[in-house]
Design an enzyme around this catalytic site. Structure first.
Site, mmCIF file in Angstrom:
data_model
loop_
_atom_site.group_PDB
_atom_site.id
_atom_site.type_symbol
_atom_site.label_atom_id
_atom_site.label_comp_id
_atom_site.label_asym_id
_atom_site.label_seq_id
_atom_site.Cartn_x
_atom_site.Cartn_y
_atom_site.Cartn_z
ATOM 1 N N GLU A 33 0.834 -1.210 0.000
ATOM 2 C CA GLU A 33 0.000 0.000 0.000
ATOM 3 C C GLU A 33 0.868 1.259 0.000
ATOM 4 O OE1 GLU A 33 -3.244 0.013 -0.428
ATOM 5 O OE2 GLU A 33 -3.294 -2.176 -0.418
ATOM 6 N N GLU A 45 -6.578 4.709 6.804
ATOM 7 C CA GLU A 45 -5.940 4.195 5.588
ATOM 8 C C GLU A 45 -5.942 2.665 5.576
ATOM 9 O OE1 GLU A 45 -4.855 4.056 2.045
ATOM 10 O OE2 GLU A 45 -4.741 6.078 2.862
ATOM 11 N N GLU A 65 -10.819 -1.960 0.009
ATOM 12 C CA GLU A 65 -10.382 -2.150 -1.379
ATOM 13 C C GLU A 65 -10.020 -3.606 -1.650
ATOM 14 O OE1 GLU A 65 -7.224 0.655 -1.956
ATOM 15 O OE2 GLU A 65 -8.608 2.305 -2.312
#
Length: 132
Positions: A38, A79, A86
């Protein structure tokens, strides 16, 4: 299965001390995976670490230091949750779908709000030190 029984995943952790021990190592795997895959998490972490050090060195009350560091940690938390959303959406399908887009956009909006809160908190606490 009866009406009042619920299914439990075979991956559901055990109870007691073993659960705490396992949860810690699952968390470490999550941090490693986020670091490896990420980009946004890496960027935010590389900003948060020096910013936290700066916060500790600022001549402000301890509660202000806690707020400054707390909002940085909040950005990282949001996050990670966004990345989890996602991953689940991508796991289901790479096919474009309005609901998948909504899920990803909502996660992104949550990160944006966390970043705005962090910026506002830093501005309110740190700017007065330089402006007078």
């Amino acid at each position: 299965m009866t009406e009042h029984e619920t299914q439990v995943s075979e991956f559901k952790s055990k109870s007691g001390v073993k659960r705490i021990y396992s949860a810690f190592f699952y968390s470490m795997e999550g941090f490693k995976s986020a670091w490896r895959s990420e980009h946004a998490f890496r960027q935010e972490l590389m900003l948060a670490i020096p910013a936290a050090i700066v916060a500790l060195l600022l001549p402000v009350p301890a509660v202000h230091k806690l707020v400054l560091i707390g909002v940085l940690v909040l950005v990282l938390i949001v996050e990670l949750i966004n990345s989890a959303i996602e991953a689940v959406v991508d796991r289901i399908s790479f096919e474009r779908h309005p609901l998948s887009k909504n899920a990803k956009d909502f996660g992104s909006a949550a990160v944006c709000l966390a970043l705005l809160l962090a910026a506002a908190s830093w501005a309110v606490i740190v700017l007065p030190l330089f402006l007078g």
